[in-house]
Design a protein around this motif. Structure first.
Motif, mmCIF file in Angstrom:
data_model
loop_
_atom_site.group_PDB
_atom_site.id
_atom_site.type_symbol
_atom_site.label_atom_id
_atom_site.label_comp_id
_atom_site.label_asym_id
_atom_site.label_seq_id
_atom_site.Cartn_x
_atom_site.Cartn_y
_atom_site.Cartn_z
ATOM 1 N N ASP A 116 0.835 -1.195 0.000
ATOM 2 C CA ASP A 116 0.000 0.000 0.000
ATOM 3 C C ASP A 116 0.873 1.248 0.000
ATOM 4 O O ASP A 116 0.563 2.240 -0.674
ATOM 5 C CB ASP A 116 -0.917 0.007 1.224
ATOM 6 C CG ASP A 116 -1.941 -1.122 1.195
ATOM 7 O OD1 ASP A 116 -2.339 -1.513 0.080
ATOM 8 O OD2 ASP A 116 -2.329 -1.606 2.268
ATOM 9 N N ALA A 119 1.073 4.015 -2.989
ATOM 10 C CA ALA A 119 0.825 5.434 -2.765
ATOM 11 C C ALA A 119 1.988 6.290 -3.279
ATOM 12 O O ALA A 119 1.776 7.339 -3.883
ATOM 13 C CB ALA A 119 0.598 5.695 -1.277
ATOM 14 N N LYS A 129 0.661 9.841 -4.247
ATOM 15 C CA LYS A 129 -0.389 10.185 -3.290
ATOM 16 C C LYS A 129 0.274 10.459 -1.941
ATOM 17 O O LYS A 129 0.452 9.550 -1.117
ATOM 18 C CB LYS A 129 -1.406 9.046 -3.184
ATOM 19 C CG LYS A 129 -2.111 8.753 -4.511
ATOM 20 C CD LYS A 129 -3.028 7.541 -4.388
ATOM 21 C CE LYS A 129 -3.705 7.220 -5.712
ATOM 22 N NZ LYS A 129 -4.551 5.992 -5.621
ATOM 23 N N GLN A 173 -0.520 12.111 0.904
ATOM 24 C CA GLN A 173 -1.227 11.883 2.164
ATOM 25 C C GLN A 173 -1.360 10.391 2.473
ATOM 26 O O GLN A 173 -1.172 9.964 3.621
ATOM 27 C CB GLN A 173 -2.607 12.557 2.126
ATOM 28 C CG GLN A 173 -2.545 14.076 2.035
ATOM 29 C CD GLN A 173 -1.754 14.696 3.175
ATOM 30 O OE1 GLN A 173 -1.894 14.281 4.331
ATOM 31 N NE2 GLN A 173 -0.925 15.674 2.854
ATOM 32 N N ASP A 174 -1.692 9.598 1.447
ATOM 33 C CA ASP A 174 -1.818 8.153 1.658
ATOM 34 C C ASP A 174 -0.477 7.542 2.050
ATOM 35 O O ASP A 174 -0.402 6.691 2.951
ATOM 36 C CB ASP A 174 -2.341 7.468 0.393
ATOM 37 C CG ASP A 174 -3.810 7.730 0.152
ATOM 38 O OD1 ASP A 174 -4.491 8.189 1.096
ATOM 39 O OD2 ASP A 174 -4.293 7.483 -0.971
ATOM 40 N N ALA A 175 0.586 7.956 1.370
ATOM 41 C CA ALA A 175 1.918 7.412 1.651
ATOM 42 C C ALA A 175 2.332 7.710 3.094
ATOM 43 O O ALA A 175 2.812 6.824 3.810
ATOM 44 C CB ALA A 175 2.942 7.987 0.679
ATOM 45 N N ARG A 210 0.347 8.368 5.562
ATOM 46 C CA ARG A 210 -0.552 7.646 6.484
ATOM 47 C C ARG A 210 -0.101 6.203 6.663
ATOM 48 O O ARG A 210 -0.045 5.694 7.783
ATOM 49 C CB ARG A 210 -1.991 7.693 5.954
ATOM 50 C CG ARG A 210 -2.986 6.864 6.782
ATOM 51 C CD ARG A 210 -4.416 7.215 6.414
ATOM 52 N NE ARG A 210 -4.682 7.001 5.005
ATOM 53 C CZ ARG A 210 -5.033 5.804 4.495
ATOM 54 N NH1 ARG A 210 -5.144 4.745 5.276
ATOM 55 N NH2 ARG A 210 -5.289 5.690 3.204
ATOM 56 N N TYR A 211 0.227 5.522 5.543
ATOM 57 C CA TYR A 211 0.683 4.134 5.647
ATOM 58 C C TYR A 211 2.002 4.045 6.419
ATOM 59 O O TYR A 211 2.206 3.116 7.213
ATOM 60 C CB TYR A 211 0.858 3.518 4.261
ATOM 61 C CG TYR A 211 -0.446 3.273 3.542
ATOM 62 C CD1 TYR A 211 -1.471 2.570 4.153
ATOM 63 C CD2 TYR A 211 -0.650 3.744 2.240
ATOM 64 C CE1 TYR A 211 -2.672 2.334 3.501
ATOM 65 C CE2 TYR A 211 -1.843 3.514 1.574
ATOM 66 C CZ TYR A 211 -2.855 2.815 2.208
ATOM 67 O OH TYR A 211 -4.036 2.585 1.557
ATOM 68 N N GLU A 251 1.241 4.397 10.031
ATOM 69 C CA GLU A 251 0.589 3.177 10.527
ATOM 70 C C GLU A 251 1.632 2.117 10.875
ATOM 71 O O GLU A 251 1.531 1.440 11.904
ATOM 72 C CB GLU A 251 -0.378 2.623 9.476
ATOM 73 C CG GLU A 251 -1.700 3.351 9.380
ATOM 74 C CD GLU A 251 -2.612 2.759 8.306
ATOM 75 O OE1 GLU A 251 -2.273 1.676 7.767
ATOM 76 O OE2 GLU A 251 -3.647 3.373 8.010
#
Length: 211
Positions: A93, A97, A102, A104-106, A108-109, A112
């Motif tokens: 994921d 990203a 991406k 924001q996605d990168a 966020r992952y 996490e």
């Protein structure tokens, strides 16, 4: 008079299933629970959880209960919600990203993975390994090898290989090489710098995305 019973005990070794044999075993486990899993769902479970049959058995049980015990079919979307998100799964994921730019996605992952307790140096190692695979695939395609020849040579799972084929469309070989240089620099920084680990990793992700 007691008769001695001689019991011959033989050790039985079970080979680790892999490839089509492992996928077949998974499909049969789903069927034994009254479910039909599509090929993408089966591939995803294997890529996330490996080949440990006891682990896979538990993940099949969870996938069969999501989203509803009455549902007959299990899709890859169901599996993504149900199975345990290992670092190996999240790394896909994260790279997706990054490849898709991406931001924001990168981030966020990445956060996490850090929040789940993954060591920063392990995250860098996993990212670097994945980018090396991407570079190897890109280079071998340029040399004229077929997809199946490349997958066989690199011993990459079909699901992972399909992911890589999609991801490399967003990177030139030069950009992949530069990404690896950035990750090497981060690895050194994590071991020698006083800067926060999160900051070093986030800056590396942003640099790779902005190539």
């Amino acid at each position: 008079v007691f008769k001695k019973l001689q019991v011959k005990v033989s050790a039985v070794s079970f080979e680790h299933l892999k490839g089509s044999a492992l996928n077949k075993w998974l499909k049969e486990r789903f069927e034994s629970m009254g479910k039909k899993a599509d090929a993408a769902a089966v591939d995803y479970i294997v890529s996330c959880c490996g080949s440990d049959l006891s682990v896979l058995e538990k993940e099949v049980e969870k996938a069969c209960l999501y989203p509803s015990p009455q549902a007959r079919k299990v899709t890859v979307e169901d599996v993504k919600e149900a199975v345990s998100q290992t670092a190996a799964a999240v790394i896909f994921d994260l790279v997706d990203a990054v490849a898709g730019k991406k931001v924001q996605d990168a981030l966020r992952y990445l956060r996490e993975m850090l929040a789940s307790g993954e060591a920063p140096v392990l995250i860098v190692f996993m990212l670097a390994r994945h980018f090396r695979q991407m570079l190897a695939v890109k280079s071998l395609l340029r040399e004229g090898l077929s997809g199946e020849e490349i997958r066989s040579r690199l011993s990459v799972h079909p699901y992972v290989f399909r992911k890589i084929i999609r991801q490399i469309k967003n990177f030139s070989e030069d950009k992949l090489e530069n990404a690896l240089k950035v990750l090497l620099s981060v690895d050194v920084g994590l071991k020698n710098s006083y800067a926060p680990d999160t900051y070093l990793l986030e800056m590396a992700i942003l640099e790779i995305i902005n190539f």
